[in-house]
Design a protein around this motif. Structure first.
Motif, PDB file in Angstrom:
ATOM      1  N   PRO A  55     -12.372  -0.083   3.651  1.00  0.00           N
ATOM      2  CA  PRO A  55     -13.379  -1.102   3.283  1.00  0.00           C
ATOM      3  C   PRO A  55     -13.278  -1.525   1.821  1.00  0.00           C
ATOM      4  N   GLU A  56     -12.948  -0.570   0.944  1.00  0.00           N
ATOM      5  CA  GLU A  56     -12.873  -0.907  -0.486  1.00  0.00           C
ATOM      6  C   GLU A  56     -11.727  -1.868  -0.774  1.00  0.00           C
ATOM      7  N   HIS A  57     -10.683  -1.823   0.037  1.00  0.00           N
ATOM      8  CA  HIS A  57      -9.579  -2.766  -0.147  1.00  0.00           C
ATOM      9  C   HIS A  57      -9.934  -4.120   0.474  1.00  0.00           C
ATOM     10  N   GLY A  78       0.840  -1.193   0.000  1.00  0.00           N
ATOM     11  CA  GLY A  78       0.000   0.000   0.000  1.00  0.00           C
ATOM     12  C   GLY A  78       0.869   1.233   0.000  1.00  0.00           C
ATOM     13  N   ARG A  79       0.235   2.354   0.299  1.00  0.00           N
ATOM     14  CA  ARG A  79       0.951   3.630   0.248  1.00  0.00           C
ATOM     15  C   ARG A  79       2.163   3.664   1.179  1.00  0.00           C
ATOM     16  N   GLY A  80       2.144   2.782   2.179  1.00  0.00           N
ATOM     17  CA  GLY A  80       3.288   2.704   3.089  1.00  0.00           C
ATOM     18  C   GLY A  80       4.590   2.331   2.391  1.00  0.00           C
ATOM     19  N   ILE A  81       4.522   1.813   1.181  1.00  0.00           N
ATOM     20  CA  ILE A  81       5.738   1.426   0.450  1.00  0.00           C
ATOM     21  C   ILE A  81       6.517   2.665  -0.021  1.00  0.00           C
ATOM     22  N   GLN A  82       5.854   3.776  -0.034  1.00  0.00           N
ATOM     23  CA  GLN A  82       6.461   5.112  -0.226  1.00  0.00           C
ATOM     24  C   GLN A  82       6.940   5.474  -1.629  1.00  0.00           C
ATOM     25  N   SER A  83       7.642   4.575  -2.316  1.00  0.00           N
ATOM     26  CA  SER A  83       8.101   4.961  -3.664  1.00  0.00           C
ATOM     27  C   SER A  83       8.128   3.743  -4.572  1.00  0.00           C
ATOM     28  N   LYS A 115     -12.514  -3.484  -4.183  1.00  0.00           N
ATOM     29  CA  LYS A 115     -13.834  -3.254  -4.763  1.00  0.00           C
ATOM     30  C   LYS A 115     -13.764  -2.975  -6.261  1.00  0.00           C
ATOM     31  N   SER A 116     -12.876  -2.069  -6.637  1.00  0.00           N
ATOM     32  CA  SER A 116     -12.766  -1.737  -8.055  1.00  0.00           C
ATOM     33  C   SER A 116     -11.594  -2.464  -8.695  1.00  0.00           C
ATOM     34  N   GLY A 117     -11.057  -3.462  -7.978  1.00  0.00           N
ATOM     35  CA  GLY A 117      -9.971  -4.281  -8.518  1.00  0.00           C
ATOM     36  C   GLY A 117     -10.370  -5.739  -8.509  1.00  0.00           C
ATOM     37  N   ALA A 149      -0.771  -8.693   8.523  1.00  0.00           N
ATOM     38  CA  ALA A 149      -0.664  -7.268   8.183  1.00  0.00           C
ATOM     39  C   ALA A 149       0.495  -6.634   8.933  1.00  0.00           C
ATOM     40  N   VAL A 150       1.218  -5.785   8.211  1.00  0.00           N
ATOM     41  CA  VAL A 150       2.315  -5.027   8.822  1.00  0.00           C
ATOM     42  C   VAL A 150       1.996  -3.551   8.639  1.00  0.00           C
ATOM     43  N   ASN A 151       1.926  -2.841   9.752  1.00  0.00           N
ATOM     44  CA  ASN A 151       1.565  -1.429   9.670  1.00  0.00           C
ATOM     45  C   ASN A 151       2.129  -0.715  10.899  1.00  0.00           C
ATOM     46  N   THR A 152       2.609   0.488  10.714  1.00  0.00           N
ATOM     47  CA  THR A 152       3.169   1.242  11.850  1.00  0.00           C
ATOM     48  C   THR A 152       2.074   1.777  12.776  1.00  0.00           C
ATOM     49  N   ALA A 173      -1.429  -4.884  -5.028  1.00  0.00           N
ATOM     50  CA  ALA A 173      -1.363  -3.558  -4.413  1.00  0.00           C
ATOM     51  C   ALA A 173      -2.733  -3.000  -4.101  1.00  0.00           C
ATOM     52  N   SER A 174      -2.714  -1.962  -3.262  1.00  0.00           N
ATOM     53  CA  SER A 174      -3.933  -1.182  -3.033  1.00  0.00           C
ATOM     54  C   SER A 174      -4.077  -0.189  -4.200  1.00  0.00           C
ATOM     55  N   ARG A 175      -5.207   0.454  -4.230  1.00  0.00           N
ATOM     56  CA  ARG A 175      -5.505   1.308  -5.387  1.00  0.00           C
ATOM     57  C   ARG A 175      -4.544   2.491  -5.609  1.00  0.00           C
ATOM     58  N   VAL A 185       2.894  -4.554  14.364  1.00  0.00           N
ATOM     59  CA  VAL A 185       2.977  -3.091  14.395  1.00  0.00           C
ATOM     60  C   VAL A 185       4.449  -2.738  14.268  1.00  0.00           C
ATOM     61  N   ALA A 186       4.845  -2.432  13.059  1.00  0.00           N
ATOM     62  CA  ALA A 186       6.266  -2.189  12.793  1.00  0.00           C
ATOM     63  C   ALA A 186       6.431  -1.550  11.431  1.00  0.00           C
ATOM     64  N   ASP A 187       7.654  -1.113  11.177  1.00  0.00           N
ATOM     65  CA  ASP A 187       7.979  -0.549   9.868  1.00  0.00           C
ATOM     66  C   ASP A 187       8.077  -1.701   8.864  1.00  0.00           C
ATOM     67  N   LEU A 188       7.382  -1.560   7.759  1.00  0.00           N
ATOM     68  CA  LEU A 188       7.332  -2.668   6.793  1.00  0.00           C
ATOM     69  C   LEU A 188       8.701  -3.004   6.230  1.00  0.00           C
ATOM     70  N   PHE A 189       9.588  -1.984   6.149  1.00  0.00           N
ATOM     71  CA  PHE A 189      10.909  -2.248   5.574  1.00  0.00           C
ATOM     72  C   PHE A 189      11.729  -3.132   6.515  1.00  0.00           C
TER      73      PHE A 189
HETATM   74  C1  LIG Z   1     -15.450   3.773  -5.157  1.00  0.00           C
HETATM   75  C2  LIG Z   1     -14.099   3.458  -4.580  1.00  0.00           C
HETATM   76  C3  LIG Z   1     -13.482   2.297  -4.943  1.00  0.00           C
HETATM   77  C4  LIG Z   1     -12.256   1.959  -4.407  1.00  0.00           C
HETATM   78  N1  LIG Z   1     -11.668   0.785  -4.762  1.00  0.00           N
HETATM   79  C5  LIG Z   1     -10.524   0.421  -4.171  1.00  0.00           C
HETATM   80  C6  LIG Z   1      -9.925  -0.846  -4.463  1.00  0.00           C
HETATM   81  O1  LIG Z   1     -10.412  -1.610  -5.291  1.00  0.00           O
HETATM   82  N2  LIG Z   1      -8.789  -1.161  -3.819  1.00  0.00           N
HETATM   83  C7  LIG Z   1      -8.186  -0.342  -2.906  1.00  0.00           C
HETATM   84  O2  LIG Z   1      -7.152  -0.723  -2.360  1.00  0.00           O
HETATM   85  N3  LIG Z   1      -8.706   0.860  -2.624  1.00  0.00           N
HETATM   86  C8  LIG Z   1      -9.853   1.255  -3.250  1.00  0.00           C
HETATM   87  N4  LIG Z   1     -10.360   2.485  -2.969  1.00  0.00           N
HETATM   88  C9  LIG Z   1      -9.566   3.421  -2.177  1.00  0.00           C
HETATM   89  C10 LIG Z   1      -9.659   3.169  -0.681  1.00  0.00           C
HETATM   90  O3  LIG Z   1     -10.749   3.905  -0.156  1.00  0.00           O
HETATM   91  C11 LIG Z   1      -8.372   3.652   0.044  1.00  0.00           C
HETATM   92  O4  LIG Z   1      -8.150   5.003  -0.260  1.00  0.00           O
HETATM   93  C12 LIG Z   1      -7.137   2.849  -0.325  1.00  0.00           C
HETATM   94  O5  LIG Z   1      -7.381   1.470  -0.188  1.00  0.00           O
HETATM   95  C13 LIG Z   1      -5.989   3.239   0.603  1.00  0.00           C
HETATM   96  O6  LIG Z   1      -4.820   2.602   0.163  1.00  0.00           O
HETATM   97  P1  LIG Z   1      -3.618   2.357   1.173  1.00  0.00           P
HETATM   98  O7  LIG Z   1      -4.085   1.524   2.307  1.00  0.00           O
HETATM   99  O8  LIG Z   1      -2.486   1.849   0.369  1.00  0.00           O
HETATM  100  O9  LIG Z   1      -3.232   3.826   1.616  1.00  0.00           O
HETATM  101  P2  LIG Z   1      -3.447   4.602   3.000  1.00  0.00           P
HETATM  102  O10 LIG Z   1      -4.853   4.559   3.420  1.00  0.00           O
HETATM  103  O11 LIG Z   1      -2.779   5.906   2.835  1.00  0.00           O
HETATM  104  O12 LIG Z   1      -2.629   3.721   4.055  1.00  0.00           O
HETATM  105  C14 LIG Z   1      -1.260   3.583   4.083  1.00  0.00           C
HETATM  106  C15 LIG Z   1      -0.941   2.796   5.350  1.00  0.00           C
HETATM  107  O13 LIG Z   1       0.453   2.539   5.412  1.00  0.00           O
HETATM  108  C16 LIG Z   1       0.887   2.665   6.757  1.00  0.00           C
HETATM  109  N5  LIG Z   1       2.325   2.931   6.697  1.00  0.00           N
HETATM  110  C17 LIG Z   1       2.939   4.065   6.278  1.00  0.00           C
HETATM  111  N6  LIG Z   1       4.273   3.895   6.308  1.00  0.00           N
HETATM  112  C18 LIG Z   1       4.508   2.641   6.758  1.00  0.00           C
HETATM  113  C19 LIG Z   1       5.683   1.881   6.974  1.00  0.00           C
HETATM  114  N7  LIG Z   1       6.899   2.371   6.745  1.00  0.00           N
HETATM  115  N8  LIG Z   1       5.552   0.612   7.439  1.00  0.00           N
HETATM  116  C20 LIG Z   1       4.322   0.071   7.672  1.00  0.00           C
HETATM  117  N9  LIG Z   1       3.166   0.768   7.473  1.00  0.00           N
HETATM  118  C21 LIG Z   1       3.261   2.027   6.999  1.00  0.00           C
HETATM  119  C22 LIG Z   1       0.048   3.766   7.323  1.00  0.00           C
HETATM  120  O14 LIG Z   1      -0.026   3.654   8.741  1.00  0.00           O
HETATM  121  C23 LIG Z   1      -1.286   3.537   6.638  1.00  0.00           C
HETATM  122  O15 LIG Z   1      -2.127   2.705   7.443  1.00  0.00           O
HETATM  123  C24 LIG Z   1     -11.602   2.844  -3.497  1.00  0.00           C
HETATM  124  C25 LIG Z   1     -12.237   4.019  -3.135  1.00  0.00           C
HETATM  125  C26 LIG Z   1     -13.458   4.331  -3.672  1.00  0.00           C
HETATM  126  C27 LIG Z   1     -14.132   5.602  -3.239  1.00  0.00           C
END
Ligand SMILES: Cc1cc2nc3c(=O)[nH]c(=O)nc-3n(C[C@H](O)[C@H](O)[C@H](O)COP(=O)(O)OP(=O)(O)OC[C@H]3O[C@@H](n4cnc5c(N)ncnc54)[C@H](O)[C@@H]3O)c2cc1C
Length: 319
Positions: free
Chosen positions: A271-273, A209-214, A252-254, A285-288, A234-236, A303-307
């Protein structure tokens, strides 16, 4: 006798898996109520396919060049008089783009009730009781259809396909359709680009997910996935950023995935993920953030840094 209509879907000469799942669900209802299952097959040159709808008692085939490929206009024009004439107790569509398209239009045209997103169907005291999975799988709604006719759309994977494939060859009847003056024309089927991996078939998924940073950090996830014999998903936001192709998106959309192991790295658990991965056999799950909602569905949480975790795991796996 109650009649259960099942609207079959097919693509490129093959009936879809969800058609058999829906057919099996109709068979169970018909067996419980002493009813009849009628498959409805629209297409052109589809007679051979009709015999495959084994769990149906009979199959109505509407064969017409305008029905060779799905268009809402032609399919609706063929179905509306058929449903009007037969008044089935329940018409079952699939909860697919096609099924939702048809069911919504026909329910409005015929003024029949429609219950969507069904993953449970049972007969109870003369009523049909449905369970629908709504709000991204967070809420289960139970509805009753006390008397017919009514309509449902059935979610993929809710019923076993085998039940729809079992049975003797159904009786096949041809129905005539009048499809003059259509304004919609099928042009071309665009298939998704060939992908290197199909995440829906993987036993092990390392999801980032976005935690992967780059984008550069994806290499670490790829190494970990290879060491575990899995694939990266991956997440969206990761897909929206163009770091991975659309076919790798879970949710949801994947894609809906159900691997033996789902390792979620830096995914919050929106919820969508979660909708796309909650049925995985083992979720780690690994999340800070200790309050990240992904921990609500995870069997194990770190509960830790994913890297730190990914590197430590890689070291162990390479030992
Ligand atoms: C109609 C609709 C459909 C959607 N469909 C989808 C879908 O199909 N799939 C989907 O995934 N999303 C979907 N979304 C988007 C969804 O709502 C979220 O925005 C998305 O899933 C968030 O992605 P994320 O968890 O990667 O990012 P974020 O919510 O930004 O979460 C990033 C997480 O990483 C953690 N983190 C940060 N740095 C580190 C680190 N170094 N080590 C460990 N953890 C760290 C943070 O604590 C945070 O919990 C949809 C949204 C809508 C409105």
């Amino acid at each position: 006798m109650s009649t259960y209509f099942v609207i079959a879907e097919h693509l490129q000469g093959a009936l879809t898996e969800t058609t058999f799942e829906t057919l099996g669900a109709a068979r169970a209802l018909a067996d419980a109520t002493g009813g009849e299952v009628v498959g409805v097959l629209l297409g052109h040159g589809v007679q051979d396919m009709a015999g495959q709808l084994a769990a149906a008692d009979r199959v109505l085939v509407a064969d017409h060049p305008a029905l060779e490929h799905f268009t809402p206009e032609a399919y609706n024009a063929a179905l509306e008089p058929l449903l009007q004439e037969h008044q089935p107790r329940l018409t079952l569509f699939q909860n697919t783009a096609i099924g939702m398209d048809l069911a919504a239009y026909l329910a409005a045209r015929l003024n029949w009730p429609l219950i969507a997103y069904c993953n449970g169907l049972r007969a109870e005291d003369g009523a049909i009781v449905t369970t629908s999975q709504i709000y991204g799988g967070k809420v289960f709604a139970e509805c009753r259809l006390p008397e017919g006719p009514g309509m449902v759309t059935v979610l993929a994977g809710a019923f076993p396909a085998e039940a729809g494939q079992a049975g003797d060859a159904p009786r096949v009847e041809t129905v005539s359709v009048s499809l003059d003056g259509l304004r919609t024309r099928f042009e071309e089927l665009h298939e998704p680009e060939a992908e290197d991996v199909d995440i829906t078939k993987a036993d092990v998924i390392v999801a980032v997910g976005r935690g992967i940073q780059s984008e550069d950090n994806l290499e670490l996830a790829e190494e970990l996935a290879q060491a575990l014999g899995g694939v990266v998903a991956a997440s969206r936001p990761i897909v929206d950023a163009g770091w991975l192709p659309r076919m790798r998106q879970v949710g949801k959309s994947g894609q809906k995935v159900k691997p033996k192991l789902y390792l979620a790295l830096g995914i919050s658990g929106a919820p969508e993920h979660v909708e796309g991965m909650k049925d995985s056999e083992l979720i780690i799950a690994v999340n800070t953030d200790p309050n990240a909602p992904i921990f609500d569905v995870a069997h194990y949480g770190v509960v830790a840094d994913l890297f730190d975790v990914a590197e430590a795991l890689l070291e162990r796996l390479e030992d």
